[in-house]
Design a protein around this motif. Structure first.
Motif, PDB file in Angstrom:
ATOM      1  N   LEU A   1       0.843  -1.195   0.000  1.00  0.00           N
ATOM      2  CA  LEU A   1       0.000   0.000   0.000  1.00  0.00           C
ATOM      3  C   LEU A   1       0.878   1.244   0.000  1.00  0.00           C
TER       4      LEU A   1
ATOM      5  N   ARG B   1      -1.773  -6.141  -3.970  1.00  0.00           N
ATOM      6  CA  ARG B   1      -1.854  -6.085  -2.513  1.00  0.00           C
ATOM      7  C   ARG B   1      -2.180  -7.439  -1.876  1.00  0.00           C
TER       8      ARG B   1
ATOM      9  N   GLU C   1       0.450  -8.182   0.707  1.00  0.00           N
ATOM     10  CA  GLU C   1       0.580  -7.308   1.870  1.00  0.00           C
ATOM     11  C   GLU C   1       1.101  -8.059   3.085  1.00  0.00           C
TER      12      GLU C   1
END
Length: 443
Positions: free
Chosen positions: A215, A303, A306
């Motif tokens: 992010l 993502r 992540e």
């Protein structure tokens, strides 16, 4: 792949699969210039002409040839003898034995396999790095890109590493190329805006409360002023011409990416296989310059990675599949300190294959998510077979051959637990695959 046995040794390498246009990275022999061909060494040990041709093409790519007008879209099957000759030509002899054992275990014809293995026994390993194409004019190359003074956006996510980030910013203050901004996405527990005061840099500071590496990088890409994005880590050191050398590489090769070399200790020599320009087979967001146009074409970082690893590896695969050129650049090196606190270490996912708990997933699920997104199951299993046993030994000892052998022995003893770890990871990766990529577009 030109040689089928690469399936066993490099099962999940970028170059092992075709690009979206159906072509591989390997240029057809007739499209390679004479001056490059003259520097290659034909191998008379091969029994087929196709193998001799494929070997020369392999050499060309691995000594730094980066062009090619036409590329292979398929490869002829080769005699088994030629496959073993190839392995002995470019890999440690132990890997030929490894492949032999795998194939015998797979119930291949033992007489044909052992005979081919024995046929190749006298082949000596080639040292391709010693034959690398020398770009002697690069140091004096007058880059029109540099002369045009493009804005570069240096992107640094950081998490609880102010002591090291201070040196990072001091190195950036000394850069000989002045036209850049620094975008810092700070996720530190004790965020300190005052820390950034006093640096003679154009800093765009973003305080991100969520600890999320991909992010952070995506956010920085979205707010960046530059059309050239230089990704950097918060625990690295670079020379004063670091940005300049990245820009020159991009221009010299008309490339979309310049992947710098990473060293572990100040004063270390650049490893031989990274000491010359070549098409890069990896992408490391700790030291890479990319054109923003690439993100506009293929999207931001996924993502799904992540708090885990290989988001940059997946982006590199997307670049490769879309036929973007990423050059390994020995002139833009960094020292990666790999400090023991902060960053992905704090999130518990710094090491992709080494676990801290008995029933933690091995490897971390994002690794299998990446592998299974782009490679068939057989390749993924061969990748695990090659990578998991050495991961039993601590990262610091990964180059110690005796300890690696110990790791293989221990992994056999712990096989039931390791299988459980892999199944846990496989299941978690499967959930990611079912959800699909989390890739936002860049307008």
């Amino acid at each position: 792949m030109p040689f089928r046995f690469l399936l066993y040794l490099q099962p999940v390498r970028y170059f092992s699969v075709p690009r979206l246009n159906g072509s591989y990275i390997y240029p057809k022999l007739e499209s390679i210039p004479i001056n490059i061909l003259e520097g290659l060494q034909p191998n008379a040990k091969y029994t087929s002409q196709s193998a001799r041709d494929y070997d020369l093409v392999w050499q060309a790519i691995h000594i730094g040839y980066t062009q090619g007008a036409t590329f292979y879209k398929s490869f002829d099957p080769l005699p088994i003898k030629d496959e073993y000759v190839f392995l002995r030509s470019y890999f440690n002899p132990v890997w030929s034995l490894y492949v032999l054992l795998l194939r015998l275990g797979g119930l291949k014809n033992p007489f044909a396999e052992i005979g081919a293995f024995w046929y190749a026994r006298s082949v000596k390993k080639q040292q391709l790095a010693k034959k690398a194409i020398q770009r002697t004019n690069f140091p004096e190359f007058q880059s029109t890109l540099v002369a045009s003074k493009p804005m570069v956006s240096v992107i640094i996510p950081t998490l609880n590493r102010y002591d090291y980030l201070q040196d990072v910013l001091k190195d950036l203050e000394k850069q000989t190329y002045p036209h850049f901004e620094v975008i810092i996405v700070d996720q530190s527990d004790k965020f300190s805006a005052s820390f950034y005061k006093g640096f003679n840099l154009e800093i765009n500071l973003i305080h991100q409360k969520e600890k999320a590496l991909w992010l952070a990088r995506n956010t920085a890409v979205e707010v960046s002023k530059g059309e050239l994005l230089l990704f950097f880590d918060d625990d690295s050191r670079v020379a004063k011409d670091w940005i300049l050398q990245h820009l020159k590489c991009l221009d010299y090769f008309n490339a979309e990416g310049s992947s710098g070399v990473s060293l572990s200790t100040v004063g270390d020599a650049i490893p031989e296989h990274y000491s010359y320009f070549r098409i890069s087979d990896q992408l490391d967001t700790g030291n890479v310059l990319l054109k923003k146009s690439v993100f506009k074409a293929i999207g931001l970082y996924d993502r799904q990675f992540e708090k885990q690893r290989m988001g940059d590896g997946e982006f590199g695969m997307r670049m490769y599949k879309n036929d973007y050129k990423n050059i390994s650049n020995p002139f833009a090196s960094r020292v990666h300190l790999k400090v023991g606190t902060g960053g992905l270490r704090q999130m518990g996912s710094w090491d992709a294959f080494r676990t801290t708990k008995l029933f933690s997933p091995r490897p971390i699920p994002s690794v299998l998510y990446f592998y299974r997104s782009y490679f068939e199951t057989k390749r993924v299993l061969f990748a695990l077979l090659k990578a998991v046993p050495p991961s039993i030994i601590h990262y610091r000892f990964k180059k110690n051959k005796k300890l690696l052998l110990l790791g293989i022995f221990v992994s056999i003893l712990l096989l039931p637990f390791i299988i459980v770890q892999i199944l846990i990871s496989w299941n978690k990766a499967g959930k990611k695959l079912k959800e699909g990529p989390l890739i936002q577009s860049l307008d």
